[in-house]
Write a protein that holds these residues in place. Structure first.
Motif, PDB file in Angstrom:
ATOM      1  N   PHE A  66      -9.453  -7.448 -10.720  1.00 31.04           N
ATOM      2  CA  PHE A  66      -8.421  -8.000 -10.875  1.00 31.04           C
ATOM      3  C   PHE A  66      -8.206  -9.033 -12.170  1.00 31.04           C
ATOM      4  O   PHE A  66      -7.241  -9.650 -12.401  1.00 31.04           O
ATOM      5  CB  PHE A  66      -7.980  -8.710  -9.563  1.00 31.04           C
ATOM      6  N   ASP A  67      -9.694  -9.330 -12.309  1.00 25.87           N
ATOM      7  CA  ASP A  67      -9.622 -10.658 -13.555  1.00 25.87           C
ATOM      8  C   ASP A  67     -10.095  -9.966 -14.827  1.00 25.87           C
ATOM      9  O   ASP A  67      -9.383 -10.425 -15.752  1.00 25.87           O
ATOM     10  CB  ASP A  67     -10.640 -11.570 -13.398  1.00 25.87           C
ATOM     11  N   ARG A  68     -10.933  -9.032 -14.876  1.00 18.38           N
ATOM     12  CA  ARG A  68     -11.219  -8.366 -16.277  1.00 18.38           C
ATOM     13  C   ARG A  68     -10.347  -7.384 -16.722  1.00 18.38           C
ATOM     14  O   ARG A  68     -10.117  -6.923 -17.847  1.00 18.38           O
ATOM     15  CB  ARG A  68     -12.672  -8.013 -15.979  1.00 18.38           C
ATOM     16  N   SER A  69      -9.405  -6.721 -15.890  1.00 21.59           N
ATOM     17  CA  SER A  69      -8.571  -5.929 -16.336  1.00 21.59           C
ATOM     18  C   SER A  69      -6.953  -5.965 -16.248  1.00 21.59           C
ATOM     19  O   SER A  69      -6.618  -6.376 -15.058  1.00 21.59           O
ATOM     20  CB  SER A  69      -8.660  -4.551 -15.399  1.00 21.59           C
ATOM     21  N   ARG A  70      -6.334  -6.592 -17.059  1.00 24.53           N
ATOM     22  CA  ARG A  70      -5.159  -6.842 -17.162  1.00 24.53           C
ATOM     23  C   ARG A  70      -4.294  -5.847 -16.506  1.00 24.53           C
ATOM     24  O   ARG A  70      -3.017  -6.347 -16.325  1.00 24.53           O
ATOM     25  CB  ARG A  70      -4.746  -7.151 -18.481  1.00 24.53           C
ATOM     26  N   LEU A 147      -4.870   1.537  -8.752  1.00 22.75           N
ATOM     27  CA  LEU A 147      -5.822   1.206  -7.881  1.00 22.75           C
ATOM     28  C   LEU A 147      -6.514   2.601  -7.123  1.00 22.75           C
ATOM     29  O   LEU A 147      -7.685   2.493  -6.862  1.00 22.75           O
ATOM     30  CB  LEU A 147      -5.674   0.171  -6.688  1.00 22.75           C
ATOM     31  N   THR A 148      -5.389   3.330  -6.665  1.00 29.64           N
ATOM     32  CA  THR A 148      -5.922   4.513  -6.049  1.00 29.64           C
ATOM     33  C   THR A 148      -6.600   5.301  -6.955  1.00 29.64           C
ATOM     34  O   THR A 148      -7.581   5.987  -6.617  1.00 29.64           O
ATOM     35  CB  THR A 148      -4.577   5.322  -5.681  1.00 29.64           C
ATOM     36  N   PRO A 153     -10.651   0.753  -2.093  1.00 31.87           N
ATOM     37  CA  PRO A 153      -9.687   0.614  -0.880  1.00 31.87           C
ATOM     38  C   PRO A 153      -8.604  -0.671  -1.109  1.00 31.87           C
ATOM     39  O   PRO A 153      -7.936  -0.854  -0.159  1.00 31.87           O
ATOM     40  CB  PRO A 153     -10.865   0.092   0.232  1.00 31.87           C
ATOM     41  N   TYR A 154      -8.728  -1.463  -2.039  1.00 33.09           N
ATOM     42  CA  TYR A 154      -7.767  -2.396  -2.419  1.00 33.09           C
ATOM     43  C   TYR A 154      -6.490  -1.805  -2.262  1.00 33.09           C
ATOM     44  O   TYR A 154      -5.262  -2.458  -2.270  1.00 33.09           O
ATOM     45  CB  TYR A 154      -7.961  -3.409  -3.487  1.00 33.09           C
ATOM     46  N   ALA A 155      -6.369  -0.455  -2.812  1.00 34.28           N
ATOM     47  CA  ALA A 155      -5.009   0.030  -3.206  1.00 34.28           C
ATOM     48  C   ALA A 155      -4.230   0.157  -1.994  1.00 34.28           C
ATOM     49  O   ALA A 155      -2.989   0.048  -1.673  1.00 34.28           O
ATOM     50  CB  ALA A 155      -5.302   1.739  -3.382  1.00 34.28           C
ATOM     51  N   ALA A 156      -4.775   0.073  -0.523  1.00 32.98           N
ATOM     52  CA  ALA A 156      -4.211   0.054   0.561  1.00 32.98           C
ATOM     53  C   ALA A 156      -3.317  -1.185   0.814  1.00 32.98           C
ATOM     54  O   ALA A 156      -2.033  -0.867   1.483  1.00 32.98           O
ATOM     55  CB  ALA A 156      -4.978   0.187   1.799  1.00 32.98           C
ATOM     56  N   VAL A 157      -3.448  -2.268   0.073  1.00 38.04           N
ATOM     57  CA  VAL A 157      -2.828  -3.542   0.253  1.00 38.04           C
ATOM     58  C   VAL A 157      -1.446  -3.181  -0.682  1.00 38.04           C
ATOM     59  O   VAL A 157      -0.443  -3.416   0.106  1.00 38.04           O
ATOM     60  CB  VAL A 157      -3.409  -4.713  -0.491  1.00 38.04           C
ATOM     61  N   LEU A 158      -1.585  -2.790  -1.707  1.00 36.98           N
ATOM     62  CA  LEU A 158      -0.239  -2.485  -2.513  1.00 36.98           C
ATOM     63  C   LEU A 158       0.592  -1.624  -1.790  1.00 36.98           C
ATOM     64  O   LEU A 158       1.775  -1.389  -1.867  1.00 36.98           O
ATOM     65  CB  LEU A 158      -0.883  -2.135  -3.700  1.00 36.98           C
ATOM     66  N   GLN A 159      -0.057  -0.247  -1.058  1.00 35.62           N
ATOM     67  CA  GLN A 159       0.606   0.654  -0.556  1.00 35.62           C
ATOM     68  C   GLN A 159       1.312   0.131   0.553  1.00 35.62           C
ATOM     69  O   GLN A 159       2.684   0.664   0.868  1.00 35.62           O
ATOM     70  CB  GLN A 159      -0.163   1.848  -0.240  1.00 35.62           C
TER      71      GLN A 159
END
Length: 222
Positions: A66-70, A147-148, A153-159
């Protein structure tokens, strides 16, 4: 609705307090009943992953994502406005939305920071929250896809956030966002600029009881 606050908590930088409060976060997600079993299962995978991962490793993973990849920035307007003047106008409008509902930002963060937005959503009626999400759903869907693809697994929050939107994402808008490739930071100085805003943390036993990023006055605006 604590669901939004819990989702925002899962998107914050992992500190010891957050890890200790993960069971409380998961309990809030289940108790609200806004998410179906599929989304709850995905979120549970993230929670268990965070609990099982060494804290330093979890923090390094978070920074890398989340910080290094815009392209994975949690500042939503960066994905549609970049650093252009339109982003400032959009953020000013968002601040006015916060104020219209009787809330003022109490943290040193930009208003389009997704965990901050989730804090706000937890303090308004669910119907309002879903309409606000709808305004950003194409960005959220694009982040979910990215993210997927990274198999995190952070993709689950956006989903889950996309699922809660009052409307579906526009396929053409999602593809346009995915086609854009914001330039990642090339130097430590540029990374320092990204990191200069302090992360918000959620403590055990009080992980969802207070709102460190949005202050609530005695009454809401009509």
């Amino acid at each position: 609705m604590l669901t939004y606050k819990a989702l925002g908590a899962l998107l914050t930088y992992p500190e010891e307090d957050l890890i200790a409060g993960l069971d409380e976060v998961m309990a809030a997600l289940r108790a609200d009943g806004l998410l179906d079993a599929t989304h709850l299962t995905g979120l549970a995978v993230l929670v268990e992953d965070l609990k099982a991962t060494d804290l330093i490793d979890a923090q390094e993973r978070y920074v890398s994502l989340f910080d290094r990849s815009r392209t994975l920035s949690l500042h939503l307007y960066e994905h549609v406005h970049g650093e252009g003047r339109e982003r400032g106008t959009a953020m000013a409008t968002l601040v006015e939305l916060y104020r219209f509902h009787g809330f003022d930002m109490a943290a040193r963060e930009l208003p389009d920071y997704l965990p901050l937005l989730c804090e706000f959503l937890s303090l308004v009626d669910d119907a309002v929250a879903r309409r606000v999400i709808a305004d950003a759903v194409s960005v959220l869907a694009a982040l979910s896809r990215r993210l997927t693809e990274r198999e995190t697994p952070y993709a689950a929050v956006l989903q889950a956030l996309v699922h809660l939107s009052a409307k579906a994402a526009d396929a053409a808008e999602v593809e346009a966002i995915l086609a854009s490739t914001p330039k990642d930071a090339d130097s430590l100085e540029e990374l320092d600029k990204v990191w200069e805003d302090a992360p918000v943390t959620f403590g055990p036993g009080d992980a969802l009881a207070s709102c460190p990023m949005v202050s609530k006055p005695a009454h809401r605006a009509a």
